[in-house]
Design an enzyme around this catalytic site. Structure first.
Site, PDB file in Angstrom:
ATOM      1  N   PHE A  79       0.348  -1.393   0.194  1.00 41.54           N
ATOM      2  CA  PHE A  79       0.405   0.035   0.492  1.00 41.54           C
ATOM      3  C   PHE A  79       1.177   1.210  -0.525  1.00 41.54           C
ATOM      4  O   PHE A  79       1.096   1.580   0.861  1.00 41.54           O
ATOM      5  CB  PHE A  79      -0.510   0.432   1.063  1.00 41.54           C
ATOM      6  N   GLN A  89      -3.045  17.061   2.789  1.00 38.62           N
ATOM      7  CA  GLN A  89      -3.208  15.629   1.814  1.00 38.62           C
ATOM      8  C   GLN A  89      -4.186  15.745   0.988  1.00 38.62           C
ATOM      9  O   GLN A  89      -5.185  15.679   1.311  1.00 38.62           O
ATOM     10  CB  GLN A  89      -3.265  14.453   2.087  1.00 38.62           C
ATOM     11  N   HIS A 118      -6.907  14.105  -1.543  1.00 38.98           N
ATOM     12  CA  HIS A 118      -6.822  12.656  -2.075  1.00 38.98           C
ATOM     13  C   HIS A 118      -7.775  13.401  -3.825  1.00 38.98           C
ATOM     14  O   HIS A 118      -8.572  14.285  -3.701  1.00 38.98           O
ATOM     15  CB  HIS A 118      -8.477  12.213  -1.615  1.00 38.98           C
ATOM     16  N   LEU A 155     -14.997  10.729  -1.328  1.00 44.02           N
ATOM     17  CA  LEU A 155     -13.591   9.245  -1.580  1.00 44.02           C
ATOM     18  C   LEU A 155     -14.452   8.673  -2.902  1.00 44.02           C
ATOM     19  O   LEU A 155     -15.233   7.217  -2.698  1.00 44.02           O
ATOM     20  CB  LEU A 155     -13.579   9.087  -0.800  1.00 44.02           C
ATOM     21  N   GLU A 190      -8.788   4.704  -3.981  1.00 51.72           N
ATOM     22  CA  GLU A 190      -7.442   5.011  -5.265  1.00 51.72           C
ATOM     23  C   GLU A 190      -8.161   3.303  -5.725  1.00 51.72           C
ATOM     24  O   GLU A 190      -6.928   3.199  -6.779  1.00 51.72           O
ATOM     25  CB  GLU A 190      -6.293   5.259  -4.457  1.00 51.72           C
ATOM     26  N   ARG A 250      -0.548  10.494  -4.785  1.00 53.84           N
ATOM     27  CA  ARG A 250      -1.178  10.842  -3.988  1.00 53.84           C
ATOM     28  C   ARG A 250      -1.438  12.582  -4.965  1.00 53.84           C
ATOM     29  O   ARG A 250      -2.055  13.038  -5.372  1.00 53.84           O
ATOM     30  CB  ARG A 250      -2.327  10.845  -3.004  1.00 53.84           C
ATOM     31  N   HIS A 287      -8.199  15.853   2.118  1.00 52.90           N
ATOM     32  CA  HIS A 287      -8.780  14.217   2.547  1.00 52.90           C
ATOM     33  C   HIS A 287      -8.234  14.480   4.371  1.00 52.90           C
ATOM     34  O   HIS A 287      -8.167  13.926   4.912  1.00 52.90           O
ATOM     35  CB  HIS A 287      -8.273  13.376   1.632  1.00 52.90           C
ATOM     36  N   ARG A 321       1.647  11.233   3.652  1.00 60.89           N
ATOM     37  CA  ARG A 321       2.023  11.376   4.703  1.00 60.89           C
ATOM     38  C   ARG A 321       1.270   9.415   3.627  1.00 60.89           C
ATOM     39  O   ARG A 321       1.351   9.398   2.917  1.00 60.89           O
ATOM     40  CB  ARG A 321      -0.404  10.641   5.305  1.00 60.89           C
TER      41      ARG A 321
END
Length: 576
Positions: free
Chosen positions: A122, A236, A238, A252, A255, A286, A351, A386
């Site tokens: 991830f 951040q 998204h 959202l 992804e 991202r 986000h 992040r």
């Protein structure tokens, strides 16, 4: 108007009933110490429940060579060198313990055939270290923590809005608030207070947060108590939040849609990622994908609604139904859109708050004795980008540590010194708002802040825009002097929105002032007038109303961790 007041005493008060708050409360309760947790949302529907991807720990179940040191190196590298190395080491060393705690309390992790916890890639991880529970990891964690808290008989009060942390001589002695349903006041005396009330992403127009969460509550509560903020400008975005309907803007689209082969196109039908990351295309980071979409929209190649298209309709229907069931269901419910035949209109959405309340790495204590901050309310781990899966493990590691620190602080007190003046001010703050009958509408002013932040402090910033944003906030703060508050038979939500507005204004000012000071482009922070990274700005920016923005040096990374900070192959992986 309700003036009824309940008085409660406890050893440790936890403000916020998401993952971090509940984990701290559990730690206190397991050690036999009185604790009370209060949240403005229902405990089963806290923001943690929305987290889908997974939770990180170097368990080595899939890749035996993984170590906490490599996890630390990956985290610091992805932070663009702005993460505090001590904070990173605390989290990565404590991560396995966090996972084992969840296991012990009955969390249903995905497992391999032989019973090992499954782990997958991830983001920019060197090894497979993200454990998960389907695509609802956060929800399962929240359920597990709620269940454990109930087993321990932890008292939890839902629907309570905390308006003020009570302080005397820079030492906390409790908090003040009200019940959002009937207006009952709450005076809570406590020897230690743990602030776990989330971040500030709701101050942008498009956000993955819901309308009554992440409005900057934790920032305002901490600052009013005497604490400071760190790196509030590092937010951040998204890349894929939906645009319509308006009440769900920012929701959202996972992804996984890009990971399964989704294609991004502009309004001209062009697959635009080739211009921004020809090697990784839609599997880029991202921040890179969000910047690409923002640029296409800004330069006039966006849709009429100000978005771009994410298309998965070329994928086999079976793939969509088995690999993207949540996305399919969400779009069907919100827009009556069948993603097996139609593209999804998306735009970058705020986000995650990577900055937050200034805390010490060892125990997340603030500048105020007995006040701690954890979770998205705090800062130090994420820097300017992040690492995917780190936010959920942070909750568990620091929830445990801060619970112990709060107990130790309470035990060290010879007496609890209270201030009648501080309590009186907290009461008066609510009284004054309830008595206000001005012309300005609270929700309209909240929208004004969100419009300002979207326009001037979004994916790309500039000195001109940030100064314009600060001028807007000046005007909005002036209008806030003339608001009208009107509780009704439905409850005191209007009063809660007024406090949300106070928090949003403070969080917006801190963000704009820090973004103006960070004259560089680094990670999530893009300055069109300073497109390069500035080595002299490898610092944290610390903000308070009294001092404005100051620079704080970041401790050196250990040689052991530094040696492991290498480029990670992204082949076949969705990079975060």
């Amino acid at each position: 108007m309700s003036t009824r007041e309940r008085q409660i005493s406890t050893t440790v008060l936890v403000i916020g009933t998401g993952g971090s708050g509940l984990r701290a409360a559990i730690e206190v309760a397991e050690r036999g110490v009185d604790v009370l947790a209060v949240g403005k949302r229902p405990r089963n529907d806290a923001h943690t429940s929305l987290a889908a991807g997974g939770i990180n720990a170097a368990l080595g179940t899939m890749d035996a060579d993984d170590t906490w040191q490599q996890h630390a190196a990956d985290t610091i590298k992805e932070s663009y060198q702005l993460a505090n190395p001590h904070t990173v080491e605390v989290v990565t060393q404590g991560a396995e313990r966090g996972i084992r705690d969840l296991e012990r309390w009955g969390m249903d992790f995905a497992r391999e055939d032989d019973g090992r916890i499954s782990q997958r890639f991830f983001g920019a991880h060197t090894f497979r270290r993200t454990a998960f529970a389907g695509d609802y990891t956060g929800l399962e964690i929240q359920r597990t923590l709620v269940r454990r808290a109930e087993q321990l008989d932890v008292p939890i009060l839902d629907g309570i809005y905390i308006t003020r942390i009570l302080v005397k001589d820079n030492v906390v002695f409790g908090a003040y608030g009200f019940d959002q349903n009937d207006g009952t006041r709450y005076l809570i005396h406590a020897d230690a207070v743990i602030l776990a009330a989330g971040g500030h992403t709701r101050i942008w127009r498009r956000t993955s947060s819901r309308r009554d969460e992440n409005t900057g509550d934790a920032f305002r509560l901490a600052v009013d108590a005497g604490a400071r903020l760190r790196d509030p400008e590092l937010v951040q975005f998204h890349p894929s939040g939906i645009i319509e309907p308006e009440n769900a803007a920012g929701t959202l689209i996972s992804e996984a849609a890009r990971g399964e082969g989704g294609i991004l196109r502009n309004a001209l039908g062009e697959r635009f990622m080739a211009k921004y990351d020809a090697e990784r295309m839609e599997l880029s980071t991202r921040d890179r994908v969000a910047l690409a979409a923002y640029t296409e929209i800004k330069e006039g190649r966006g849709t009429e609604n100000g978005g771009v298209w994410l298309d998965v309709s070329h994928l086999p229907r079976e793939t969509i139904m088995t690999r993207l069931p949540r996305v399919y269901q969400t779009m069907l419910e919100l827009q009556m859109l069948d993603i097996t035949t139609e593209p999804i209109e998306i735009a970058p959405t705020a986000h995650y708050s990577m900055g937050g309340v200034w805390v010490r790495p060892e125990d997340h204590g603030t500048d105020v004795d007995g006040l701690y901050a954890i979770g998205e309310a705090s800062s130090g781990l994420h820097g300017a980008n992040r690492l995917g899966g780190n936010s959920l493990i942070e909750l568990l590691v620091y929830g445990r540590i801060v619970g112990q620190a709060a107990i130790a602080h309470a035990a060290s007190l010879e007496a609890q010194h209270r201030s009648a003046e501080a309590v009186s001010q907290a009461r008066s703050e609510i009284d004054d708002l309830l008595a206000s009958d001005g012309r300005e509408n609270v929700r309209a002013l909240q929208r004004a802040i969100r419009n300002t932040m979207t326009e001037h402090a979004g994916v790309v910033r500039s000195a001109e825009g940030l100064r314009a944003g600060l001028a807007d906030i000046d005007l909005i703060e002036g209008r806030m002097e003339d608001i009208g508050i009107h509780p009704d038979i439905a409850g005191f939500q209007d009063l809660a929105h007024a406090f949300d507005l106070k928090a949003s204004a403070l969080a917006a000012r801190a963000t704009l002032e820090a973004a103006l000071e960070r004259r560089e482009t680094r990670g999530c922070h893009n300055r069109s007038d300073f497109p390069d990274e500035d080595p002299t700005l490898r610092v944290n920016l610390v903000w308070s109303p009294a001092t404005g923005v100051t620079r704080e040096e970041i401790p050196a990374v250990s040689d052991e961790i530094q040696a492991l900070m290498r480029e990670v192959s992204s082949e076949g992986k969705l990079v975060e």
